[in-house]
Design an enzyme around this catalytic site. Structure first.
Site, mmCIF file in Angstrom:
data_model
loop_
_atom_site.group_PDB
_atom_site.id
_atom_site.type_symbol
_atom_site.label_atom_id
_atom_site.label_comp_id
_atom_site.label_asym_id
_atom_site.label_seq_id
_atom_site.Cartn_x
_atom_site.Cartn_y
_atom_site.Cartn_z
ATOM 1 N NE ARG A 61 -3.087 0.297 3.190
ATOM 2 C CZ ARG A 61 -2.375 0.787 4.555
ATOM 3 N NH1 ARG A 61 -2.016 2.099 4.276
ATOM 4 N NH2 ARG A 61 -2.068 0.104 5.340
ATOM 5 C CE1 TYR A 114 -14.078 13.668 -16.232
ATOM 6 C CE2 TYR A 114 -13.380 13.822 -14.014
ATOM 7 C CZ TYR A 114 -14.117 13.226 -15.206
ATOM 8 O OH TYR A 114 -14.471 12.054 -14.877
ATOM 9 C CG ASP A 196 -6.680 17.072 -15.351
ATOM 10 O OD1 ASP A 196 -6.006 16.636 -16.403
ATOM 11 O OD2 ASP A 196 -7.742 16.752 -14.910
ATOM 12 C CE LYS A 221 -10.689 9.883 -19.073
ATOM 13 N NZ LYS A 221 -10.740 11.089 -18.412
#
Ligand SMILES: *Cc1c(COP(=O)(O)O)cnc(C)c1O
Length: 395
Positions: A61, A114, A196, A221
């Protein structure tokens, strides 16, 4: 320690061009019999005797060799000098970054970000008690005025006045921010700046070079590129910020799986050729849409008369492969997205296959996005086939 050597470090081959780096980076040490590709490491725990902070890996983790090659590749591509951090999705990466805004501070965010980033920002702002201000990110003076106002409002109350969030080009309006001007103005006033970079990818834009502190990606993407994985990433050149974001990832715990990250690195190998082809297709399709009688407006930064063209030319190495165009009504836009046979009517973007979507079909899309706006994610198919299909649907 029998730990395999991590993949190539960001400093190893600084001389290579980005389209070589995507192919070359993140491979195992070059010794006889070694794998050419990194293995998928499924271990949840790692040998670590004594002081746990001395182990490069202890528990998956926190960090795992399953992430390292991809994280190093991203750090190298974004010119960070530090490895990136993978997250379970783009939105997980965004939420982690937004969580850094201090109570009493301000997050300034584009009106046409977004939509998931906006929704996440609203939720976190409410819980963490900071202000949220939306701006037209293409209007540099308005953004600077918002920075001034937010700076005065928070002076003395918070450790930092907050964060400027930049998305450029924006999803789905394709607005282009003046990234160097905005980062300079924000940093003068003590704000962190996050960008972004999903639409541009590090091959077309490196925001850290333009003054940003943090870059986020929806790896889902272009970076992964095949519409078969959901993943996100954060990159920064600040060791302090990286540590804070690493803690955020470890403590919230919604981490990326080894197989997803392996797929993302595999996809990254072809990013340069995929982008070349998709961009070339997009340029011609945008020109033809702009000349089409059924189209009211076409937004693509590669069009010479697009409002974002000059800025994009100055700060990007290409214009990307997302186009938005508007037809007269929502019904017409819906009919077009239903009439195509090669383009796939679907949300998301950045894969090898071309996608088409009327954005306002999402109830969460800002109402300032026109009802008749269609977003195209232009893929790598044959240009004539793509145009013939779109032209038939427009008719
Ligand atoms: C898709 C997208 C996101 C969200 O990423 P997920 O991987 O879907 O969580 C964030 N920003 C932009 C610009 C996007 O297109």
């Amino acid at each position: 320690m029998t730990q395999p050597e991590p993949a190539s470090s960001p400093a190893r081959h600084p001389e290579f061009a980005p389209d070589t780096i995507v192919v070359e980076t993140g491979r195992p040490q070059r010794v006889d019999g070694a794998s050419v590709n990194p293995p998928i490491d499924l271990s949840s725990t790692f040998v670590s005797a004594g002081d746990i902070s001395n182990s490069p890996y202890a528990y998956a983790r926190f960090d795992t060799p399953a992430w390292t090659p991809f994280e190093e590749a991203l750090g190298q591509l974004e010119h960070a000098g530090l490895p990136g951090l993978v997250f379970g999705s783009g939105l997980a990466a965004i939420s982690a970054v937004i969580s850094l805004v201090p109570a009493g501070g301000t997050l300034i965010i584009p009106t046409h970000s977004y939509q998931g980033a906006l929704a996440s920002a609203e939720q976190i702002a409410g819980r963490q008690n900071f202000d949220l201000v939306t701006v037209d990110i293409a209007d540099t003076e308005a953004v600077i005025a918002a920075l001034d106002e937010a700076g005065h409002a928070t002076a003395g109350e918070a450790a930092s006045p907050g964060m400027l969030w930049i998305e450029s080009p924006t999803n789905p309006m394709l607005e282009v921010a003046d990234v160097p001007a905005l980062t300079a103005a924000a940093k003068d006033r003590g704000f962190l700046v996050s960008v972004d970079n999903t639409f541009a990818t590090p091959l077309l834009q490196t925001p850290l070079d333009l003054g940003a502190d943090i870059v986020v990606h929806s790896v889902t993407k272009y970076l992964a590129g095949h519409s078969d994985v959901v993943l996100g990433a954060v990159v920064t050149s600040s060791t302090g910020l990286r540590e804070d974001l690493h803690t955020e990832r470890s403590m919230r715990g919604g981490i990326a799986g080894p197989f997803e990250v392996w797929l993302a690195l595999r996809g990254l190998r072809t990013l340069a050729v995929r982008l070349d082809r998709a961009q070339a297709n997009a340029q011609v399709i945008a020109e033809r849409l702009a000349a089409h009688p059924a189209v009211v407006e076409t937004r693509y930064p590669g069009l010479p008369n697009d409002p974002g063209h000059a800025r994009a030319s100055a700060q990007m190495n290409g214009f990307g492969a997302i186009i938005s165009f508007t037809v007269a009504t929502a019904d017409k836009a819906t009919a077009i997205a239903e009439a195509v046979r090669l383009w796939t009517p679907a949300t998301s973007l950045g894969g090898v296959e071309s996608l088409i979507e009327r954005r306002r079909r999402h109830p969460s899309e800002p109402v300032t996005v026109p009802e008749g706006l269609i977003r195209l994610s232009v893929g790598i198919e044959n240009l004539d086939d793509l145009w013939a299909d779109l032209e038939a649907a427009l008719a």
